[in-house]
Write an enzyme that holds these catalytic residues in place. Sequence first.
Site, short mmCIF file in Angstrom:
data_model
loop_
_atom_site.label_atom_id
_atom_site.label_comp_id
_atom_site.label_asym_id
_atom_site.label_seq_id
_atom_site.Cartn_x
_atom_site.Cartn_y
_atom_site.Cartn_z
N GLY A 33 0.83 -1.28 0.16
CA GLY A 33 0.12 0.12 -0.09
C GLY A 33 1.07 1.30 0.01
N ASN A 34 0.28 2.32 0.29
CA ASN A 34 0.88 3.56 0.49
C ASN A 34 0.24 4.46 1.29
OD1 ASN A 34 -0.84 5.60 -0.97
ND2 ASN A 34 -0.69 4.21 -2.82
N ARG A 35 0.90 5.78 1.77
CA ARG A 35 0.34 6.60 2.65
C ARG A 35 -0.57 7.38 2.48
NH1 ARG A 35 4.19 5.73 6.51
NH2 ARG A 35 6.43 5.33 6.28
N SER A 36 -1.41 7.21 1.34
CA SER A 36 -2.37 8.28 1.16
C SER A 36 -3.48 8.06 2.00
CB SER A 36 -2.91 7.90 -0.37
OG SER A 36 -4.32 8.69 -0.45
N ALA A 99 -3.88 7.63 -5.02
CA ALA A 99 -2.60 7.08 -5.10
C ALA A 99 -2.53 5.85 -5.46
CB ALA A 99 -1.90 7.48 -3.80
#
Length: 218
Positions: A33-36, A99
């Site tokens: 995943g990512n930090r969005s 994102a």
Amino acid sequence: ALVPASDRPLAGKRVIVTAGPTHEPIDPVRYIGNRSSGKQGFAIAASLAALGADVRLVAGPVTLPTPAGVTRVDVETAREMALAVEHALPADAAVMVAAVADWRVDAAAGQKIKKGEAQPALTLVENPDILAALGKSDRRPGLLIGFAAETERVVEHATAKRLRKSADWIVANDVSGDVMGGDANTVHLVTADGVESWTRLPKRDVAQRLARRIADAL
Ligand code: CTP
Ligand code: CA
């Protein structure tokens, strides 16, 4: 009920907004995943709805309430997001704030990977580019807006992205600081006419300004 039409300039317009990260499974319990946080995209959906738009919000996994008047579809992966966007067409405008994970695991494991067995080697494959696909689609929304999260040479990268993805506008986002998950944003609006730099603003204000600009353009 006597609201002047000028207060709802987007009445009768359908707008798709994507927001949040995507999660790409490694196995049933793990993901990439990512930090969005989804905050900027949700704020944009809220501002568009407040101006009267019929907003279809395609949201990745986030813990945010659905803004008033917005129709929300929740998705997990980039491929699910691509399908949900396709189902939400046609639209007068699309604002691609999500994102989207650039890669997914080629073959996610069907069962939880146990440690102590072979080291898992993840083979990544590129995800579909939802914005670029819309840019080429015969159902391309009349106004197509992308975001660009950059940590360096922000405007240069964003300008290239605008052309590469056939977007009308790119909202370039300097994410070198604490933007992801934070409540303020420094953006540059890149259009065919050039670059407009906005001062650091609360994400809610970025959303309101952008929604107004969309209303003017439509
Ligand atoms: N985007 C998309 N689908 C993807 C990747 C990105 O729709 N698979 C959209 C994003 O929602 C955003 C824009 O494309 O509106 C730019 O995303 P960004 O991650 O900045 O661009 P990339 O082309 O993925 O380039 P890179 O991450 O290498 O900078
Ligand atoms: Ca990317």
